[in-house]
Design an enzyme around this catalytic site. Structure first.
Site, PDB file in Angstrom:
ATOM      1  N   TYR A 185     109.676  74.850  18.183  1.00  0.00           N
ATOM      2  CA  TYR A 185     109.156  75.587  19.349  1.00  0.00           C
ATOM      3  C   TYR A 185     110.123  75.520  20.525  1.00  0.00           C
ATOM      4  O   TYR A 185     110.173  76.425  21.352  1.00  0.00           O
ATOM      5  CB  TYR A 185     107.780  75.051  19.763  1.00  0.00           C
TER       6      TYR A 185
ATOM      7  N   GLU B 194      98.332  73.665  14.396  1.00  0.00           N
ATOM      8  CA  GLU B 194      99.140  73.425  13.187  1.00  0.00           C
ATOM      9  C   GLU B 194      99.081  71.949  12.785  1.00  0.00           C
ATOM     10  O   GLU B 194      99.015  71.619  11.597  1.00  0.00           O
ATOM     11  CB  GLU B 194     100.582  73.911  13.425  1.00  0.00           C
TER      12      GLU B 194
END
Ligand SMILES: Cc1cc2nc3c(=O)[nH]c(=O)nc-3n(C[C@H](O)[C@H](O)[C@H](O)COP(=O)(O)OP(=O)(O)OC[C@H]3O[C@@H](n4cnc5c(N)ncnc54)[C@H](O)[C@@H]3O)c2cc1C
Ligand code: HEM
Length: 406
Positions: free
Chosen positions: A97, A139
């Protein structure tokens, strides 16, 4: 929550970001792949070439900014769930990310130029990280639920134990874990990601395939339609590879089962509507119900080009015997081979007419097929009074249905 100062800046700049959304995400991918060519192995090159993925990413970021600034009351949970399940099936990590964020925000600067003052950059950085944190948290829960250790790989080797031709250009593969360990169960409608090393040194590519067999069986089954290029477009990379190169005894890398769409949701009557290879989640649903709830009233509506293209049609008589309250309605564009041996299925010519779908007023619906098909069927069912929350659907690619997009 977005800080007050950022909310004002995001509201003011949202129209510009929205107008240039795909230019920004297109630039983002170029930048990111230049800096991190290793990521080419986890992204779908077909979606890169068609632009489908940059559109899905731009739509998600803009929709989230609208959600944060009160510009949209569309429910966010389902969109986040869809992305998180897809990411989990690809083994996306929190560290990635940071890479995506850096290049996405730099691409905003490149495309919008001087309009991106330090305040504008800071406000969009905040949006990105709020979204990233929501996804990372979801997640992490999915990885935990799948029994994966922190930082552990999602990939496991599976041995192909069988390969069956189901219809024209459609084959099923049955698989067991190569390590001899347990076969994870799954919810009908879930998929696994399959990673293959393409021939000719073309690197790795990953695709999702719905699990088409019975949950709880001692093996998994995936069913793959060979995608042929039309109008000069290349043949599908992974489906062609699986059709041409994978046989009994070979080993494939698969993820655990993921996917937020349940094909047997609710209680009472169930309506499964599919077209072409979109039949795979419905097959898992039917196999599951035959084993667990054989009396449940089910209508299977399936559309295909012709009988020869209709996968699993040889399994319908067995499923009808196991599910006494199953009714099947088939629509074949070409009805010359409409006979299904041993089955009294209703077979119509042409395309599915949603007004003619056998429908119980309290049915739960699962749709799967090409987007235009699902838009037509869903629209028709909504007009016939089925509430949107009772219509689940699976898209075999990035994105959502027209009505659900921001
Ligand atoms: C949740 C989910 C479940 C799925 N379940 C199934 C299933 O059960 N069975 C199944 O068969 N599939 C399923 N799919 C679809 C599957 O994941 C793949 O998308 C499909 O097999 C095609 O992959 P491919 O690598 O063969 O094609 P790709 O190489 O990804 O190509 C896809 C399309 O893009 C076009 N394209 C590629 N490059 C270019 C270019 N340069 N210019 C123009 N066009 C281009 C190709 O012609 C093709 O039409 C599912 C997808 C999802 C997301
Ligand atoms: C806030 C950050 C992110 C957002 C908003 C986002 C959004 C999305 C969306 C909307 C999809 C399509 C889902 C679908 O409908 O199928 C997707 C898929 C995907 N994402 Fe992300 N994503 C983010 C971060 C990341 C990161 C960090 C990575 C890893 C480098 C990543 C890799 C992928 C891959 C590989 C796919 C599969 C689709 C394809 O390859 O075409 N994403 N993401």
């Amino acid at each position: 929550m977005l800080s007050e100062s950022s909310a004002a800046v995001v509201t003011a700049t949202l129209p510009a970001v929205q107008a240039h959304g795909e230019a920004i995400t297109g630039r983002f991918y170029q930048r990111m792949f230049d800096a991190h060519p290793e990521l080419l192995d986890i992204f779908n090159r077909g979606n890169q070439a068609t632009g489908a993925q940059k559109a899905a990413l731009a739509a998600a970021v803009v929709a989230y900014a609208e959600h944060l600034t009160g510009g949209s009351d569309a429910p966010w949970g389902p969109i986040l769930d869809r992305i998180a399940h897809k990411h989990a099936s690809l083994g996306i990590t929190p560290a990635q990310y940071t890479i995506v964020g850096r290049h996405l925000l730099a691409a905003v600067g490149e495309v919008l130029g001087d309009a991106v003052t330090p305040e504008v950059a800071a406000a969009w950085d905040e949006v990105y990280w709020l979204l990233a944190c929501e996804l990372v948290a979801r997640e992490a829960r999915l990885y935990l639920g799948a029994g994966l250790d922190e930082g552990g790989s999602v990939w496991r080797d599976w041995r192909v134990t069988g390969r069956v031709a189901e219809a024209l250009d459609v084959v099923s593969f049955t698989l067991v874990p190569a390590d001899g360990g347990p076969v994870p169960t799954f919810v009908p409608g879930q998929y696994a990601s399959v990673a293959v090393d393409l021939d000719g040194g073309r690197g790795q590519q990953i695709r999702q395939y719905s699990l088409s067999g019975r949950p709880g069986a001692d093996h998994w089954r995936i069913t793959v339609k060979r995608v042929r290029g039309v109008d000069g477009a290349p043949d599908g990379m992974v489906s062609t590879f699986l059709h041409e190169h994978v046989a009994e005894g070979d080993v494939l890398r698969l993820s655990p089962p993921f996917g937020e769409v349940c094909a047997v949701a609710g209680e009472g009557p169930l309506l499964l509507v599919s077209a072409g290879i979109g039949l795979t989640p419905a097959m898992a649903a039917l196999e599951h119900l035959a084993a667990t709830e054989p009396q449940r009233p089910v209508v299977l509506v399936h559309a295909d080009r012709a009988g020869a293209a209709h996968a699993f049609r040889g399994e319908l008589p067995r499923l009808h015997a196991a599910l006494p309250n199953l009714r099947t309605a088939l629509w074949y564009e070409d009805v010359t081979d409409a006979e299904v041996a041993g089955l009294t299925a209703e077979v119509a010519g042409g395309r599915v007419d949603p007004a003619l779908i056998p429908l119980s007023p309290d049915a739960h619906v699962h749709l799967c097929g090409p987007l235009p098909f699902m838009n037509v069927v869903r629209g028709g069912l909504l007009r016939r009074g089925v509430p949107a929350e009772r219509i689940a659907y699976e898209v075999f690619g990035p994105g959502m249905l027209r009505d659900d997009r921001a």
